[in-house]
Motif scaffolding. Structure first.
Motif, PDB file in Angstrom:
ATOM      1  N   GLU A  56       0.811  -1.206   0.000  1.00 23.22           N
ATOM      2  CA  GLU A  56       0.000   0.000   0.000  1.00 23.22           C
ATOM      3  C   GLU A  56       0.852   1.267   0.000  1.00 23.22           C
ATOM      4  OE1 GLU A  56      -2.632  -0.227   3.292  1.00 23.22           O
ATOM      5  OE2 GLU A  56      -3.770  -1.934   2.501  1.00 23.22           O
ATOM      6  N   LEU A  57       2.162   1.098  -0.273  1.00 19.18           N
ATOM      7  CA  LEU A  57       3.053   2.243  -0.224  1.00 19.18           C
ATOM      8  C   LEU A  57       2.799   3.213  -1.371  1.00 19.18           C
ATOM      9  CD1 LEU A  57       6.413   0.551   0.822  1.00 19.18           C
ATOM     10  CD2 LEU A  57       4.874   1.911   2.236  1.00 19.18           C
ATOM     11  N   TYR A  58       2.468   2.689  -2.529  1.00 17.14           N
ATOM     12  CA  TYR A  58       2.237   3.543  -3.683  1.00 17.14           C
ATOM     13  C   TYR A  58       1.021   3.067  -4.454  1.00 17.14           C
ATOM     14  CZ  TYR A  58       6.706   5.687  -2.755  1.00 17.14           C
ATOM     15  OH  TYR A  58       7.726   6.371  -2.152  1.00 17.14           O
ATOM     16  N   CYS A  59       0.421   4.017  -5.171  1.00 12.95           N
ATOM     17  CA  CYS A  59      -0.785   3.719  -5.934  1.00 12.95           C
ATOM     18  C   CYS A  59      -0.408   3.203  -7.321  1.00 12.95           C
ATOM     19  CB  CYS A  59      -1.644   4.974  -6.071  1.00 12.95           C
ATOM     20  SG  CYS A  59      -2.071   5.716  -4.490  1.00 12.95           S
ATOM     21  N   SER A  60      -1.300   2.464  -7.907  1.00 13.44           N
ATOM     22  CA  SER A  60      -1.069   1.928  -9.247  1.00 13.44           C
ATOM     23  C   SER A  60      -1.417   2.953 -10.326  1.00 13.44           C
ATOM     24  CB  SER A  60      -1.891   0.655  -9.454  1.00 13.44           C
ATOM     25  OG  SER A  60      -3.274   0.936  -9.296  1.00 13.44           O
TER      26      SER A  60
END
Length: 252
Positions: A184-188
């Protein structure tokens, strides 16, 4: 980063053993206090400087939001420059420029950071501006729409969600999203500032822009008594309210 921190620690420890009054110790010597309303104040005197810098770090960052609303703290960062109860947007900028200064702000995963630098003869300009932005910001629809458009320009996107061109920031965020695709560290995808409402931004300001949720950092050439008097009539008057819990999602 870790190597740099380790080197600094080694330098500090070595210097402390060899010379208590070394240049290195003076560089890293700071004063720290917490005001009655919870505001953390850090001071670092540089008496050979001709500038005074005031910084505010707010404990609110991108990591506190899910992907849909991740631009919320970034939008708020822009909005506090768009006018306050004391100063309109033009005055906020002009006061700093007229006193030999400059302004900078950015939002990262962990926090939002504001910096105002002026000539050392005018610490009240930096502190009054920053205080008014942190405690007296005004919000209107036109400024909010402008802030959304500015963020689109920074990101290289349009009013939709697709990049207009592959600038460095877009490429960096795309690479991160691939690298951390299972976390969940970065968005897709690139979060869209249009997904955040003005009402949500105002709520975020009221909930998180509190003295107990901030650190005020003072750097450069300044007199403590003068600065204390300014702080007492500005930041020290902010209400004593406990800092909110962090974590996704801060707007909820």
């Amino acid at each position: 980063m870790r190597a740099t921190v380790l080197l600094i620690l080694i330098l500090l420890s070595t210097t402390a053993l060899s010379n208590q009054h070394s240049v290195t110790q003076k560089i890293f010597q700071v004063q720290s206090q917490v005001l009655g309303n919870g505001l953390h104040v850090i001071r670092h005197h540089r008496n050979d400087s001709d500038t005074f810098t005031a910084q505010v770090v707010v404990e609110l960052g991108l990591q506190d939001f899910d992907c849909e609303k991740k631009q919320a703290p970034h939008l708020l960062e822009h909005m506090v420059f768009e006018g306050t109860q004391r100063f309109d947007a033009k005055a906020l900028r002009q006061r700093v420029r007229d006193h030999g200064g400059k302004t900078r702000a950015f939002t990262v995963e962990e926090y939002t950071h504001y910096t105002l630098s002026v000539h050392s003869d005018y610490p009240h300009i930096a502190l009054e501006n920053l205080y008014s932005m942190m405690a007296e910001a005004l919000f209107n629809e036109n400024a909010f729409t402008l802030s959304q458009q500015i963020i689109h320009t920074e990101m290289g996107t349009n009013n939709g969600i697709n990049p207009l061109w592959a600038n460095a920031k877009v490429l960096t965020e795309t690479a991160k999203s691939k690298l951390y695709s299972d976390s969940e560290l970065y968005c897709s995808y690139l979060p869209n500032p249009n997904a955040v409402t003005l009402e949500e931004t105002v709520e975020l300001y009221n909930k998180h822009y509190l003295a107990s949720n901030m650190t005020l950092i003072l750097l450069g050439h300044f007199d403590d008594h003068t600065v204390d008097a300014i702080i007492n009539r500005t930041f020290a008057t902010m209400a004593n309210r406990p800092a909110p819990q962090r974590g996704c999602c801060a707007h909820a």
